[in-house]
Structure formats: C-alpha cells, structure tokens
Design a protein around this motif. Structure first.
Motif, PDB file in Angstrom:
ATOM      1  N   ARG A   5       0.909  -1.069  -0.124  1.00  0.00           N
ATOM      2  CA  ARG A   5      -0.072  -0.133   0.045  1.00  0.00           C
ATOM      3  C   ARG A   5       0.963   1.218  -0.016  1.00  0.00           C
ATOM      4  NH1 ARG A   5      -4.287  -0.255   4.514  1.00  0.00           N
ATOM      5  NH2 ARG A   5      -4.809   1.686   4.012  1.00  0.00           N
ATOM      6  N   ASN A   6       1.971   1.297   0.729  1.00  0.00           N
ATOM      7  CA  ASN A   6       2.906   2.347   0.722  1.00  0.00           C
ATOM      8  C   ASN A   6       3.743   2.628  -0.407  1.00  0.00           C
ATOM      9  OD1 ASN A   6       2.019   2.913   3.468  1.00  0.00           O
ATOM     10  ND2 ASN A   6       3.545   1.646   4.367  1.00  0.00           N
ATOM     11  N   GLN A   7       4.156   1.397  -1.357  1.00  0.00           N
ATOM     12  CA  GLN A   7       4.595   1.401  -2.606  1.00  0.00           C
ATOM     13  C   GLN A   7       3.825   1.839  -3.765  1.00  0.00           C
ATOM     14  OE1 GLN A   7       8.018  -1.097  -2.480  1.00  0.00           O
ATOM     15  NE2 GLN A   7       7.464  -1.524  -0.521  1.00  0.00           N
ATOM     16  N   HIS A   8       2.235   1.850  -3.656  1.00  0.00           N
ATOM     17  CA  HIS A   8       1.489   1.778  -4.899  1.00  0.00           C
ATOM     18  C   HIS A   8       2.066   2.949  -5.775  1.00  0.00           C
ATOM     19  CE1 HIS A   8      -2.067   1.177  -6.784  1.00  0.00           C
ATOM     20  NE2 HIS A   8      -2.591   2.388  -6.727  1.00  0.00           N
ATOM     21  N   GLY A   9       1.725   2.421  -7.119  1.00  0.00           N
ATOM     22  CA  GLY A   9       2.203   3.337  -8.160  1.00  0.00           C
ATOM     23  C   GLY A   9       3.668   3.175  -8.544  1.00  0.00           C
ATOM     24  N   HIS A  10       4.554   2.756  -7.634  1.00  0.00           N
ATOM     25  CA  HIS A  10       5.923   2.312  -7.825  1.00  0.00           C
ATOM     26  C   HIS A  10       6.451   1.084  -8.162  1.00  0.00           C
ATOM     27  CE1 HIS A  10       6.770   6.645  -6.411  1.00  0.00           C
ATOM     28  NE2 HIS A  10       5.871   6.362  -5.266  1.00  0.00           N
ATOM     29  N   ARG A  11       5.656   0.183  -7.487  1.00  0.00           N
ATOM     30  CA  ARG A  11       5.920  -1.263  -7.883  1.00  0.00           C
ATOM     31  C   ARG A  11       4.734  -2.064  -8.385  1.00  0.00           C
ATOM     32  NH1 ARG A  11      11.303  -1.921  -8.009  1.00  0.00           N
ATOM     33  NH2 ARG A  11      11.025  -4.115  -7.546  1.00  0.00           N
ATOM     34  N   PRO A  12       4.809  -3.237  -8.935  1.00  0.00           N
ATOM     35  CA  PRO A  12       3.488  -3.896  -9.323  1.00  0.00           C
ATOM     36  C   PRO A  12       2.618  -4.412  -8.121  1.00  0.00           C
ATOM     37  CG  PRO A  12       5.319  -4.644 -10.525  1.00  0.00           C
ATOM     38  CD  PRO A  12       5.912  -3.680  -9.486  1.00  0.00           C
ATOM     39  N   SER A  13       1.257  -4.245  -8.475  1.00  0.00           N
ATOM     40  CA  SER A  13       0.492  -4.633  -7.169  1.00  0.00           C
ATOM     41  C   SER A  13       0.517  -6.092  -7.063  1.00  0.00           C
ATOM     42  CB  SER A  13      -1.123  -4.445  -7.588  1.00  0.00           C
ATOM     43  OG  SER A  13      -1.090  -3.111  -7.966  1.00  0.00           O
ATOM     44  N   LEU A  14       0.271  -6.464  -5.789  1.00  0.00           N
ATOM     45  CA  LEU A  14       0.222  -7.918  -5.395  1.00  0.00           C
ATOM     46  C   LEU A  14      -0.627  -8.686  -6.154  1.00  0.00           C
ATOM     47  CD1 LEU A  14       1.020  -7.542  -1.610  1.00  0.00           C
ATOM     48  CD2 LEU A  14       2.581  -8.075  -3.329  1.00  0.00           C
ATOM     49  N   ASP A  15       0.006  -9.959  -6.310  1.00  0.00           N
ATOM     50  CA  ASP A  15      -1.337 -10.958  -7.293  1.00  0.00           C
ATOM     51  C   ASP A  15      -1.133 -12.230  -6.553  1.00  0.00           C
ATOM     52  OD1 ASP A  15       1.164 -11.710  -8.264  1.00  0.00           O
ATOM     53  OD2 ASP A  15       0.789 -11.104 -10.278  1.00  0.00           O
ATOM     54  N   VAL A  16      -1.892 -13.187  -7.162  1.00  0.00           N
ATOM     55  CA  VAL A  16      -1.754 -14.592  -6.525  1.00  0.00           C
ATOM     56  C   VAL A  16      -0.236 -15.144  -6.344  1.00  0.00           C
ATOM     57  CG1 VAL A  16      -2.463 -16.937  -6.821  1.00  0.00           C
ATOM     58  CG2 VAL A  16      -3.859 -15.119  -7.486  1.00  0.00           C
TER      59      VAL A  16
END
Length: 409
Positions: free
Chosen positions: A48-59
C-alpha cells in the motif's frame, strides 16, 4: 517454547520463530503460523505504501510469500533445503518487481536456522546467492524485468543492503558461537556434577568401610573369645558379649551419621564428625579386641576435614593390625610440626595369613583420604620385622589450642 530446565543457565531463545515448540509437537507449527501471518500482513501493508511504484500484489506474490515463510516449518529438521528455498523464493519475488517487504526476513530466519544447526557453508552460500541475485536484478536485469521503466538502484542503496546481509550473517554467527559456548558450559557443569557425585560416593564408601571394618573386627575377635570361654569362663564370655554390644552400638551410631549426609542438602549433621580427640575410644576398642595401643605425642586442634581423615587413618591402621598382624601391641605417634601432621602406627608383627598392613580397600582408602588433603601415605614392613603406616597431612588449624594424647594403661 521448550521448557527450560530449572538448574540450567539463562538461555537465549531468539525471536518467536526461533523458539522450539513443546515436546511431542513434531514441527514448530505455532511459531511458523505466527511468522507467516506477520509476513503476509507486512507485505500487504508495504504494498500500500509503494502503490504506483511497484506492481500490485497478485496470486503469485502471495504464493511466493507463503512458500518462503511456510518453508520455515521444517527449519529444524531440514535447515539446508529451507535456507535455499527461502533465498530462491525471495529472489523470484524480487525479480518479479513486487513491493519490498518483510518477505526478505524469511532469508534471515533461514540463515539463522542453518547456522544454528552448524550448516555454515549452506547458510553463507544461500545468503550470498540472494545478495548476488539482488545485485543482478537491481543493476542489470531491471531492464527486462517489471516494473516497466524502472531504473538502476543506487550503489548507496546497494551498500545498505550489503551491510544488512553482513549484519544478518554476523548476528547469526554470534548466536551460533554463544549456543556452542552454552552447550560446552552445560557439558562441563554436568561433568562437574558427575565428578562430585563420584567423589561423594567414594567418600561415603570409605566412611562405611572404615567404620564397619574396625567395629566388625572387634566383634569378630570378641565373638571368638566368647565362644571359646562360654563353658570354662562364663564371666569372661559375658565381658566379651558386653564388648560386642558396645562395638555394635558404636558402629550403628557412626553408620547413621554417615547416612545422614544423604539427606536433604542443607541439613546439618546430627553429630560432630570424629577426630583425634576420640583416640582414647579407639584405644579402648582395640583393647577389647586384645590389642594394647600406646598413644604418644600431641597435635594442634585441626580443621574438621583433616581431623576426620587423621582419625580414620589411625582407625584403619589399627584395624589392620587386629586383622592381619600377630602382634598384640601397637604404637600410635602423633606429631605436628613444620606445617604438617605426622601420624605413625607401628606394630611388631609378624603377619598372619596376609600382609600386616592389609591389601584390600583399607589401605587404598587411607591413600585416598591423604591424597584428598594433599598428603601422602607410606605403608610397608619395617626392618625389624614389624609393619609401619606413616601418614603426612598438611596442617590446617581451625583454632589455636592443643590436643594431647597420653599413654593408655
């Protein structure tokens, strides 16, 4: 956590995931589940703190996180595969560009477990592999790996990561050294306890031997006298039986005193230990066995341990005269000078069926008593045909004063 022994030292158990589970659980389920929950929650919060800088968590991200932390369930049984699984899962997570988070702690825990198990090569190799993978991803492979448009990491950041890796390995090595040190200390304490137990067992054996050998020798002689004179001289036989009763009562009292030392630690003995002040009793008991004993000389008041050893040595020497010597007269000389106590017991021999000084546990016990105090025992035949026992003990006085022994008539 495995229950710590009450008599053991304070033991570092590490963070929760390093603690062992209760006996019988087989695997550390509780600590692994807690750590897995911490890693998953921490990874979600970091994303959540790195949203927009790294890919979102997936499965795939959650699978890698669960695999890395879940592998720690076997960290105690199979530390080598576990440390490599955590390192590979963390590298794949890093190469996929997922947000930085506590998944990297799984590598640290795996390294700790491997080092604690003595698998240093595997631990260092896995951590080195993880660090090398990070360098490749951060400074070369980032061009082809997500996220798109990512730039190379600064070398300052790489220096921090390297310091973090070194710190993990150094701390793990320190824990390993401390654990080995505690293991050695526990082994040394256990060995010291066994040694003290052996010494105490030998001490009790010596005490019982000295008490029983002396008293039973007197009883044996008087029983023979009583049987021989039972019809011809009933009064003398009665005297022999009286001596037997007194000797057996004395033996029972001293055996009880020895056995009192086996009671609860801290209990005071019920009677003082015998010392050279009881030489007149030895003379009287020897007289009951048909042996005339002359005591000469004097000694300072001795420390309890030295006093007891001196008494037992004289007692055993007189017992050997009664049992093994044809002489019916013995001389005990006591002398304390130049920082040592000298005890000399002479008889005129000859030996009857065995060595005059005895050849069994008695002489060995006297030597053990003397050696325990730093003294010596010399025993052997005299030039004139008798036998001599000479004990030299370091003189450790307890209080000023003298103890005189006159000739017994």
């Amino acid at each position: 956590m495995e229950e710590q022994r009450a008599d053991g030292p304070w033991r570092w158990h590490g963070p929760p995931w390093r603690r062992q589970e209760p006996r019988g659980s087989g695997l550390p389920w509780r600590s692994t589940l807690l750590f897995t929950a911490f890693v998953v929650a921490g990874t979600h919060f970091s994303a959540r703190n790195q949203h927009g800088h790294r890919p979102s968590l997936d499965v795939l991200a959650y699978v890698l996180v669960v695999v890395a932390s879940g592998a720690l369930l076997w960290r105690q049984r199979h530390p080598v595969p576990v440390v490599f699984v955590t390192a590979v899962a963390a590298m794949v997570y890093l190469g996929a560009g997922y947000p930085y988070g506590p998944v990297f702690f799984t590598v640290a825990v795996g390294c700790f477990s491997a080092l604690a198990a003595g698998r240093r090569t595997a631990a260092w190799t896995a951590v080195g592999m993880f660090w090398a993978g990070h360098v490749l991803v951060a400074h070369w492979l980032y061009r082809w790996l997500p996220p798109p448009g990512d730039s190379a990491a600064s070398w300052g950041q790489e220096l921090l990561i390297s310091a973090w890796v070194v710190a993990i390995v150094a701390m793990a090595e320190l824990v390993r050294v401390r654990r080995e040190q505690w293991a050695r200390e526990r082994a040394e304490r256990a060995q010291a306890l066994r040694r003290r137990a052996d010494e105490e067992r030998l001490r009790i054996a010596r005490e019982l031997h000295d008490v029983l050998a002396h008293s039973i020798s007197v009883i044996n002689v008087q029983a023979g006298v009583g049987l021989a004179l039972l019809d011809s001289d009933p009064e003398q036989a009665r005297t022999a039986l009286t001596t037997i009763k007194a000797a057996s009562k004395e033996a029972l009292g001293e055996v009880r005193q020895v056995l009192d030392s086996l009671r609860t630690p801290g209990d005071a003995p019920r009677a003082p230990a015998p010392g050279l002040d009881r030489l007149p009793e030895l003379v009287e008991q020897a007289a009951g066995a048909g042996l005339t004993v002359t005591v000469e000389g004097e000694a300072l008041r001795l420390a309890p341990g030295t006093d007891l050893a001196a008494f037992r040595i004289v007692q055993e020497a007189l017992t050997n005269v009664v049992r093994h010597s044809g002489s019916r007269h013995a001389r005990v000389h006591v002398d304390s000078a130049q920082g040592v106590l000298r005890l000399r017991v002479d008889d005129d021999g000859p030996a009857t069926g065995a060595e005059a000084g005895g050849s069994g546990n008695g002489l060995a016990g006297m030597r053990e008593r003397a050696a325990a105090l730093g003294g010596t025992i010399e025993a052997g035949p005299r030039a004139d045909g008798g036998f001599r026992v000479l004990a030299v003990l370091p003189l450790r006085t307890s209080t000023e004063g003298t103890l005189a022994h006159g000739e017994d008539r």
